[in-house]
Design an enzyme around this catalytic site. Structure first.
Site, short mmCIF file in Angstrom:
data_model
loop_
_atom_site.label_atom_id
_atom_site.label_comp_id
_atom_site.label_asym_id
_atom_site.label_seq_id
_atom_site.Cartn_x
_atom_site.Cartn_y
_atom_site.Cartn_z
N CYS A 1 0.82 -1.21 0.00
CA CYS A 1 0.00 0.00 0.00
C CYS A 1 0.85 1.26 0.00
CB CYS A 1 -0.90 0.02 1.24
SG CYS A 1 -2.18 -1.24 1.22
N ARG B 1 4.34 1.45 -0.89
CA ARG B 1 5.54 1.53 -1.73
C ARG B 1 5.46 0.56 -2.90
NH1 ARG B 1 9.86 1.70 1.22
NH2 ARG B 1 8.73 1.80 3.20
N GLY C 1 -8.87 -10.67 2.36
CA GLY C 1 -7.48 -11.02 2.10
C GLY C 1 -6.63 -10.81 3.33
N SER D 1 9.11 2.43 7.15
CA SER D 1 7.66 2.24 7.07
C SER D 1 6.91 3.46 7.58
CB SER D 1 7.24 1.02 7.90
OG SER D 1 7.76 -0.16 7.34
N GLU E 1 7.10 -1.32 12.30
CA GLU E 1 6.11 -2.39 12.10
C GLU E 1 6.78 -3.61 11.48
OE1 GLU E 1 4.80 -3.58 9.13
OE2 GLU E 1 5.62 -2.17 7.67
N ALA E 2 6.36 -4.78 11.92
CA ALA E 2 7.03 -6.02 11.55
C ALA E 2 6.47 -6.66 10.29
CB ALA E 2 6.95 -7.02 12.71
N GLN E 3 5.28 -6.28 9.86
CA GLN E 3 4.66 -6.98 8.74
C GLN E 3 5.42 -6.82 7.42
OE1 GLN E 3 2.72 -5.47 11.09
NE2 GLN E 3 2.10 -7.45 11.90
#
Length: 447
Positions: free
Chosen positions: A50, A52, A192, A109, A114-116
């Site tokens: 979303c 980059r 999703g 980020s 954030e780890a995702q």
């Protein structure tokens, strides 16, 4: 081969541009094939979230590689390279490694730490491997980036501020709903990765009752059952909107799902005493049509708005600690790269020596046919030992020197002195398997 990163992110491009650049999963292989088909690009990994769209590439030349990648990205965005250039950033060699490692640790980020994003990088690596576009150099880069990301989260407190984008968005939404989502009816549009995280986070925050809708009804049913929510047919979207206070929209649709007419009808059927209808648009391309924000009684929080509201970041100490890890790891990677870069030259030098020895032994056999097989073998062993001893210390030393800053000059000097022809290949001798990391589920994060 040299490393090149070309991309656009929430820092450099408006959401509208990111929407045009975004690559859906069904198009990943096609775009990767287009990239490696370019004259100056030999390897490519594509990251599309979303926030980059980035290309990591091994290129044979900076200007040629940059032009090739920009052409493919401009084609994807349906605009000219010149129009796109204002929104792109470019990193080369050491700066490219630094950027990729900062992305992996979450320092780049929107929600710092954030780890995702690690899961998303892992997915991008898998795509590149499956499409056979991630070659030797990018295999090493991606392996190390995933390791560095895991190290940053294991050794620092960056996770304290490393909430997912979904969590951060819902915290912002709560400010429009008396500061608390508990007991607030909510709807998630999309089943999703982002939608799943949205349902999970809403449930953890005590929101409810929860509803899920998705174009594929089966996925909505499975997701709803996992969290005690209700699956709603997409055909009943308008009615569902009129009964909730908060909506998380995170589909992969190419056109807005929440149009002005749909939301306007839902507002007309909704009790105004409930307060505002808060719409979280976490999709790229956007799920909420541009005109919806103008409707009275609606609060729209999208990626663009979040970028402005989430500027504070984590504690300075945690960020500084991760920056130090990145600095150390970048230098380590560059040392490896410089040392590995000389390996083909050393191999070519030893090959040249073997050719010379072989030619001399053949000439000796012609001049001294009276030598026995044992005598010829002893002469061959002696000559090979002499050559190996002569080459041993210089080749060991050149590997050591090549690992230092500016070390690439030593390989070039060897090639010049001995007139060596070295194939232009990536410096990695073997291709490692895709590293199976699971630092975080590949959901949420940057979308």
């Amino acid at each position: 081969m040299k490393l090149l990163v070309v991309g656009a992110s929430y820092r450099t491009a408006p959401v509208a541009t990111l929407e045009r650049l975004a690559v859906p999963p069904t198009e990943f292989t096609r775009i990767l094939d287009r990239l490696v088909a370019q004259p100056y690009v030999s390897e490519a990994v594509l990251v599309s979230t979303c926030n980059r769209v980035e290309v990591y590439a091994a290129v044979s030349g900076f200007h040629g590689g940059l032009g090739d990648i920009c052409a493919v990205l401009a084609e994807q965005a349906d605009c000219s390279p010149t129009a796109l250039a204002n929104h792109l950033y470019v990193h080369y060699d050491a700066a490219a490694v630094n950027h990729v490692f900062r992305v992996a640790t979450g320092l780049d980020s929107m929600v710092v730490g954030e780890a995702q994003i690690l899961g998303q990088l892992r997915d991008a690596y898998h795509w590149g491997t499956d499409a056979d576009s991630a070659g030797r150099l990018l295999h090493e880069l991606m392996q190390q980036a995933l390791r560095v990301g895991k190290r940053a989260h294991a050794e620092t407190g960056i996770d304290r501020a490393g909430q997912s984008v979904v969590t951060a968005a819902l915290e912002l939404a709560a400010t429009h709903l008396d500061g608390d989502l508990a007991g607030r009816p909510a709807l998630v549009v999309g089943a999703g990765a982002m939608g799943s995280l949205g349902v999970a986070t809403l449930a953890r925050l005590g929101a409810g009752p929860l509803s899920v809708t998705n174009r594929g009804a089966d996925r909505a049913v499975r997701l709803a059952e996992s969290y005690g929510a209700t699956a709603v047919p997409m055909a009943e979207l308008t009615a569902a909107l009129s009964t909730v206070d908060i909506v998380v929209a995170a589909t992969a649709a190419i056109e807005p799902v929440l149009t002005r007419s749909v939301v306007a009808q839902a507002l007309a059927d909704r009790d105004p005493a409930r307060g505002p209808l808060v719409l979280l648009d976490l999709a790229v391309p956007r799920d909420v049509a541009a005109g919806v924000a103008e409707l009275p009684g609606v609060e729209v929080i999208d990626i663009e708005r979040m970028a402005a509201l989430l500027a504070e970041g984590p504690a300075a100490g945690d960020a500084a600690a991760v920056e130090q890890i990145v600095t150390t790891e970048v230098e380590s990677f560059l040392n490896w790269l410089r040392g590995a870069d000389v390996a083909p030259t050393v191999a070519a030098l030893r090959g040249r020596a073997d050719d010379v020895v072989g030619a001399e032994l053949r000439r000796l056999a012609q001049r001294r046919p009276d030598f026995t097989d044992d005598q010829r073998a002893e002469v061959a062993r002696t000559v090979h030992r002499v050559v190996q001893r002569l080459l041993h210390q210089p080749t060991v030393r050149v590997r050591q020197l090549a690992a230092e800053p500016g070390g690439d000059q030593y390989a070039a000097l060897l090639r010049e002195l001995f007139d060596l022809e070295v194939p232009q290949t990536s410096p990695v001798d073997t291709v490692p398997e895709v590293m199976e990391t699971d630092p975080a589920p590949s959901t949420g994060g940057e979308g």
